[in-house]
Design an enzyme around this catalytic site. Structure first.
Site, PDB file in Angstrom:
ATOM      1  N   ALA A 124     -71.948 103.192 -25.131  1.00 13.64           N
ATOM      2  CA  ALA A 124     -70.850 103.751 -25.929  1.00 13.64           C
ATOM      3  C   ALA A 124     -71.203 103.727 -27.409  1.00 13.64           C
ATOM      4  O   ALA A 124     -70.807 102.822 -28.157  1.00 13.64           O
ATOM      5  CB  ALA A 124     -69.555 102.985 -25.640  1.00 13.64           C
ATOM      6  N   LEU A 125     -71.943 104.767 -27.812  1.00 14.45           N
ATOM      7  CA  LEU A 125     -72.410 104.887 -29.203  1.00 14.45           C
ATOM      8  C   LEU A 125     -71.683 106.031 -29.921  1.00 14.45           C
ATOM      9  O   LEU A 125     -71.099 105.840 -30.977  1.00 14.45           O
ATOM     10  CB  LEU A 125     -73.928 105.143 -29.205  1.00 14.45           C
ATOM     11  CG  LEU A 125     -74.602 105.321 -30.561  1.00 14.45           C
ATOM     12  CD1 LEU A 125     -74.635 104.005 -31.331  1.00 14.45           C
ATOM     13  CD2 LEU A 125     -76.037 105.855 -30.399  1.00 14.45           C
ATOM     14  N   GLU A 127     -69.195 109.081 -31.165  1.00 17.41           N
ATOM     15  CA  GLU A 127     -67.762 109.168 -31.455  1.00 17.41           C
ATOM     16  C   GLU A 127     -67.405 110.628 -31.732  1.00 17.41           C
ATOM     17  O   GLU A 127     -68.302 111.447 -31.936  1.00 17.41           O
ATOM     18  CB  GLU A 127     -67.428 108.279 -32.663  1.00 17.41           C
ATOM     19  CG  GLU A 127     -67.768 106.822 -32.377  1.00 17.41           C
ATOM     20  CD  GLU A 127     -67.258 105.845 -33.428  1.00 17.41           C
ATOM     21  OE1 GLU A 127     -66.645 106.284 -34.421  1.00 17.41           O
ATOM     22  OE2 GLU A 127     -67.479 104.636 -33.223  1.00 17.41           O
ATOM     23  N   ILE A 157     -69.112 109.606 -23.243  1.00 11.09           N
ATOM     24  CA  ILE A 157     -69.713 108.402 -22.659  1.00 11.09           C
ATOM     25  C   ILE A 157     -69.940 108.618 -21.159  1.00 11.09           C
ATOM     26  O   ILE A 157     -68.991 108.607 -20.352  1.00 11.09           O
ATOM     27  CB  ILE A 157     -68.844 107.148 -22.924  1.00 11.09           C
ATOM     28  CG1 ILE A 157     -68.479 107.067 -24.414  1.00 11.09           C
ATOM     29  CG2 ILE A 157     -69.583 105.906 -22.445  1.00 11.09           C
ATOM     30  CD1 ILE A 157     -69.662 107.127 -25.383  1.00 11.09           C
ATOM     31  N   ARG A 243     -84.843 108.502 -23.741  1.00 15.10           N
ATOM     32  CA  ARG A 243     -85.367 109.882 -23.842  1.00 15.10           C
ATOM     33  C   ARG A 243     -86.451 110.147 -22.804  1.00 15.10           C
ATOM     34  O   ARG A 243     -86.603 111.277 -22.336  1.00 15.10           O
ATOM     35  CB  ARG A 243     -85.831 110.144 -25.287  1.00 15.10           C
ATOM     36  CG  ARG A 243     -84.622 110.288 -26.194  1.00 15.10           C
ATOM     37  CD  ARG A 243     -84.888 110.212 -27.665  1.00 15.10           C
ATOM     38  NE  ARG A 243     -83.590 110.207 -28.371  1.00 15.10           N
ATOM     39  CZ  ARG A 243     -83.407 109.876 -29.636  1.00 15.10           C
ATOM     40  NH1 ARG A 243     -84.438 109.518 -30.378  1.00 15.10           N
ATOM     41  NH2 ARG A 243     -82.191 109.904 -30.169  1.00 15.10           N
ATOM     42  N   GLY A 339     -82.849 136.651  -7.820  1.00 13.45           N
ATOM     43  CA  GLY A 339     -82.019 137.847  -8.000  1.00 13.45           C
ATOM     44  C   GLY A 339     -80.538 137.503  -7.901  1.00 13.45           C
ATOM     45  O   GLY A 339     -80.120 136.398  -8.277  1.00 13.45           O
ATOM     46  N   GLU A 363     -78.452 112.216 -25.483  1.00  8.47           N
ATOM     47  CA  GLU A 363     -79.477 111.237 -25.907  1.00  8.47           C
ATOM     48  C   GLU A 363     -80.388 111.823 -26.995  1.00  8.47           C
ATOM     49  O   GLU A 363     -81.590 111.558 -27.031  1.00  8.47           O
ATOM     50  CB  GLU A 363     -80.237 110.672 -24.703  1.00  8.47           C
ATOM     51  CG  GLU A 363     -79.265 109.931 -23.786  1.00  8.47           C
ATOM     52  CD  GLU A 363     -79.898 108.967 -22.822  1.00  8.47           C
ATOM     53  OE1 GLU A 363     -81.026 108.521 -23.065  1.00  8.47           O
ATOM     54  OE2 GLU A 363     -79.239 108.664 -21.811  1.00  8.47           O
TER      55      GLU A 363
HETATM   56  N1  CAA Z   1     -86.712 102.122 -33.173  1.00 10.23           N
HETATM   57  C1  CAA Z   1     -86.374 101.054 -33.934  1.00 10.23           C
HETATM   58  N2  CAA Z   1     -85.775 101.182 -35.155  1.00 10.23           N
HETATM   59  C2  CAA Z   1     -85.554 102.440 -35.602  1.00 10.23           C
HETATM   60  C3  CAA Z   1     -85.900 103.586 -34.867  1.00 10.23           C
HETATM   61  C4  CAA Z   1     -86.518 103.386 -33.610  1.00 10.23           C
HETATM   62  N3  CAA Z   1     -86.853 104.424 -32.853  1.00 10.23           N
HETATM   63  N4  CAA Z   1     -85.530 104.678 -35.557  1.00 10.23           N
HETATM   64  C5  CAA Z   1     -84.998 104.252 -36.705  1.00 10.23           C
HETATM   65  N5  CAA Z   1     -85.002 102.889 -36.715  1.00 10.23           N
HETATM   66  C6  CAA Z   1     -84.534 102.030 -37.796  1.00 10.23           C
HETATM   67  C7  CAA Z   1     -85.263 102.360 -39.100  1.00 10.23           C
HETATM   68  O1  CAA Z   1     -86.484 101.644 -39.197  1.00 10.23           O
HETATM   69  C8  CAA Z   1     -84.277 101.907 -40.136  1.00 10.23           C
HETATM   70  O2  CAA Z   1     -84.318 100.517 -40.249  1.00 10.23           O
HETATM   71  P1  CAA Z   1     -84.220  99.771 -41.690  1.00 10.23           P
HETATM   72  O3  CAA Z   1     -82.930 100.183 -42.288  1.00 10.23           O
HETATM   73  O4  CAA Z   1     -84.308  98.322 -41.338  1.00 10.23           O
HETATM   74  O5  CAA Z   1     -85.370 100.283 -42.470  1.00 10.23           O
HETATM   75  C9  CAA Z   1     -82.929 102.245 -39.481  1.00 10.23           C
HETATM   76  O6  CAA Z   1     -83.167 102.299 -38.077  1.00 10.23           O
HETATM   77  C10 CAA Z   1     -82.355 103.541 -39.960  1.00 10.23           C
HETATM   78  O7  CAA Z   1     -83.329 104.551 -39.722  1.00 10.23           O
HETATM   79  P2  CAA Z   1     -83.174 106.037 -40.293  1.00 10.23           P
HETATM   80  O8  CAA Z   1     -82.936 105.961 -41.772  1.00 10.23           O
HETATM   81  O9  CAA Z   1     -84.321 106.822 -39.792  1.00 10.23           O
HETATM   82  O10 CAA Z   1     -81.817 106.484 -39.598  1.00 10.23           O
HETATM   83  P3  CAA Z   1     -81.034 107.857 -39.630  1.00 10.23           P
HETATM   84  O11 CAA Z   1     -79.601 107.584 -39.835  1.00 10.23           O
HETATM   85  O12 CAA Z   1     -81.714 108.822 -40.562  1.00 10.23           O
HETATM   86  O13 CAA Z   1     -81.135 108.362 -38.102  1.00 10.23           O
HETATM   87  C11 CAA Z   1     -82.009 109.470 -36.197  1.00 10.23           C
HETATM   88  C12 CAA Z   1     -82.289 108.597 -37.428  1.00 10.23           C
HETATM   89  C13 CAA Z   1     -83.311 109.477 -35.414  1.00 10.23           C
HETATM   90  C14 CAA Z   1     -81.635 110.875 -36.573  1.00 10.23           C
HETATM   91  C15 CAA Z   1     -80.894 108.839 -35.351  1.00 10.23           C
HETATM   92  O14 CAA Z   1     -79.673 108.902 -36.014  1.00 10.23           O
HETATM   93  C16 CAA Z   1     -80.735 109.469 -33.976  1.00 10.23           C
HETATM   94  O15 CAA Z   1     -81.513 109.192 -33.054  1.00 10.23           O
HETATM   95  N6  CAA Z   1     -79.693 110.328 -33.789  1.00 10.23           N
HETATM   96  C17 CAA Z   1     -79.351 110.852 -32.473  1.00 10.23           C
HETATM   97  C18 CAA Z   1     -78.411 109.913 -31.770  1.00 10.23           C
HETATM   98  C19 CAA Z   1     -78.358 110.138 -30.291  1.00 10.23           C
HETATM   99  O16 CAA Z   1     -79.366 110.282 -29.627  1.00 10.23           O
HETATM  100  N7  CAA Z   1     -77.139 110.104 -29.742  1.00 10.23           N
HETATM  101  C20 CAA Z   1     -76.933 110.202 -28.350  1.00 10.23           C
HETATM  102  C21 CAA Z   1     -76.078 109.053 -27.911  1.00 10.23           C
HETATM  103  S1  CAA Z   1     -76.067 108.582 -26.225  1.00 10.23           S
HETATM  104  C22 CAA Z   1     -75.521 109.901 -25.303  1.00 10.23           C
HETATM  105  O17 CAA Z   1     -76.041 110.938 -25.424  1.00 10.23           O
HETATM  106  C23 CAA Z   1     -74.414 109.797 -24.341  1.00 10.23           C
HETATM  107  C24 CAA Z   1     -74.688 108.995 -23.135  1.00 10.23           C
HETATM  108  O18 CAA Z   1     -73.783 108.606 -22.414  1.00 10.23           O
HETATM  109  C25 CAA Z   1     -76.020 108.667 -22.748  1.00 10.23           C
END
Ligand code: CAA
Length: 383
Positions: A124-125, A127, A157, A243, A339, A363
């Site tokens: 639950a991430l 919103e 979710i 992923r 078809g 995701e």
């Molecule tokens: N592993 C570990 N840490 C990571 C990371 C990774 N892959 N990616 C980023 N981080 C860390 C960074 O190192 C950083 O840490 P510090 O602040 O300590 O330096 C912190 O996280 C923030 O990183 P960013 O500045 O890169 O973060 P951002 O806000 O720019 O976001 C993003 C990056 C990749 C775009 C991310 O927001 C993202 O993945 N967005 C998509 C979200 C998503 O996939 N949502 C789906 C939810 S689940 C779902 O679909 C429903 C379900 O039921 C399954």
């Protein structure tokens, strides 16, 4: 990188294939038509060890690794993508708790997830206003004596209304941005946790997608997963692995559709020869088979890196981007080969075409995968 599965990986793949063909195939179309969540099927998958393929043995898992997990998930998705997504999210939650939970959290939550007793896990991430940008979440966790009180709304979710165990992300420090996000372990049915609505979707009708409302859900201090303020990193970590799961799901759906197209093209005759003998059809199938193998190789590479304990975020993003985009095209081709029949519910390619679409969205959308890849390329250039 290992290309041939080991004996153990083959055995797990065979177990999943046999279960999918015997148990899921006869009822997959009905589950889709009736929107029936696969409670019994998930319990049986737990008994077969297919809910915890990559979970440590001491917690009830199979400890067979990420490649075995991907191969098993592909087999399930080939027959029923709704079952596969519930398995994928349950596995993601179980792996996360196993990796970062305290000893007490691991034993309290993981065995129930992998045995099927908890039915499913939920992540639950997202919103209503925070999907691609989860750092913009508004769910709040307020400190109370001995624990926390959670309030807010979660959206999209998977299995949210069915899950026995949920990981819920909330802001514990509004001023700290992503460093103010904390992950909490919440039991399904906790007081104050209700289902706001269930989405009516284009596909994956056997999977539920819930809006969850948290109205003062109380949890103890021992529900904090991985430390206060450490939640965002945990979500990113879990999604990297998730992923690989969604890439595998997309590959499975596409393989099911493509094999149906092979069969149909071998049976159907037009202009006196089977469709296979028409170059226009053969060319489409050749492209589709090539993309499917390329998607598989990318997915196996990401899985191998994860299994070896190396960084795999970029490779998982590439695998998800390519496998899900091409899986969409492959399902489209498979339908086209059928078809007019392919457009009817009499043939499973119609369901595959609908089910595969969301793999480019959940995701992390394709656009987010490109962003992850581009950022990593830039970081390498700047080194
Ligand atoms: N592993 C570990 N840490 C990571 C990371 C990774 N892959 N990616 C980023 N981080 C860390 C960074 O190192 C950083 O840490 P510090 O602040 O300590 O330096 C912190 O996280 C923030 O990183 P960013 O500045 O890169 O973060 P951002 O806000 O720019 O976001 C993003 C990056 C990749 C775009 C991310 O927001 C993202 O993945 N967005 C998509 C979200 C998503 O996939 N949502 C789906 C939810 S689940 C779902 O679909 C429903 C379900 O039921 C399954």
């Amino acid at each position: 990188m290992q290309l041939e599965p080991t004996e153990e990986q083959r055995l797990i793949q065979r177990t999943a294939r046999e279960f999918a063909e015997r148990r899921l195939a006869p009822s997959a179309a009905a589950r889709d038509r009736d929107g029936r969540f696969p409670v019994e099927e998930l319990r049986e998958l737990g008994q077969l060890g297919l809910l915890g393929v990559n979970v440590p043995e001491d917690l009830g898992g199979g400890a067979a690794g990420v490649i075995a997990y991907s191969l098993a998930l592909q087999e399930l998705a080939k027959v029923d993508a709704s079952v596969a997504v519930a398995v994928s999210v349950t596995n993601m939650v179980a792996e996360l708790i196993a990796a970062v939970g305290t000893p007490a959290q691991r034993t309290a939550y993981v065995p129930g997830l992998v045995s099927g007793a908890a039915v499913a896990g939920a992540f639950a991430l997202s919103e209503p206003q925070a999907g691609s940008d989860p750092a913009g979440m508004r769910t709040i966790a307020t400190k109370v004596d001995g624990g926390w009180r959670l309030s807010g709304t979660k959206q999209w979710i998977t299995s949210g209304d069915r899950a026995g165990v949920l990981v819920v992300w909330a802001m514990t420090d509004l001023a700290a941005g992503h460093k103010g996000i904390t992950a909490f372990l919440v039991r399904g049915g906790a007081p104050g946790l209700t289902v706001g609505r269930l989405e009516e979707k284009m596909g994956l009708h056997g999977s539920s997608t819930a809006q969850l409302v948290l109205d003062g859900v109380e949890v103890g201090d021992d529900a904090v997963l991985g430390g206060v303020g450490g939640g965002f990193r945990l979500a990113m970590m879990a999604l990297d692995g998730g992923r690989i799961g969604i890439a595998s799901q997309a590959l499975g759906i596409a393989r099911g559709a493509l094999e149906a197209a092979y069969r149909y093209a071998g049976e159907r005759e037009q202009f006196g020869v089977t469709l296979w003998k028409h170059q226009a059809i053969g060319n489409m199938l050749a492209d589709a088979a090539t993309w499917l193998d390329a998607g598989l190789l990318l997915t196996l590479r990401a899985a191998s890196l994860k299994e070896a304990g190396q960084r795999f975020s970029t490779e998982a993003a590439m695998a998800k981007l390519y496998a899900t985009e091409k899986a969409g095209t492959i399902c489209d081709i498979a339908l086209q080969v059928h078809g007019g029949y392919g457009y009817t519910t009499d043939f499973p390619v119609e369901r595959a075409y609908r089910d595969v679409r969301v793999t480019r969205i959940y995701e992390g959308t394709s656009e987010i995968q490109r962003l992850v890849i581009a950022r990593s390329l830039l970081a390498r250039m700047e080194k």
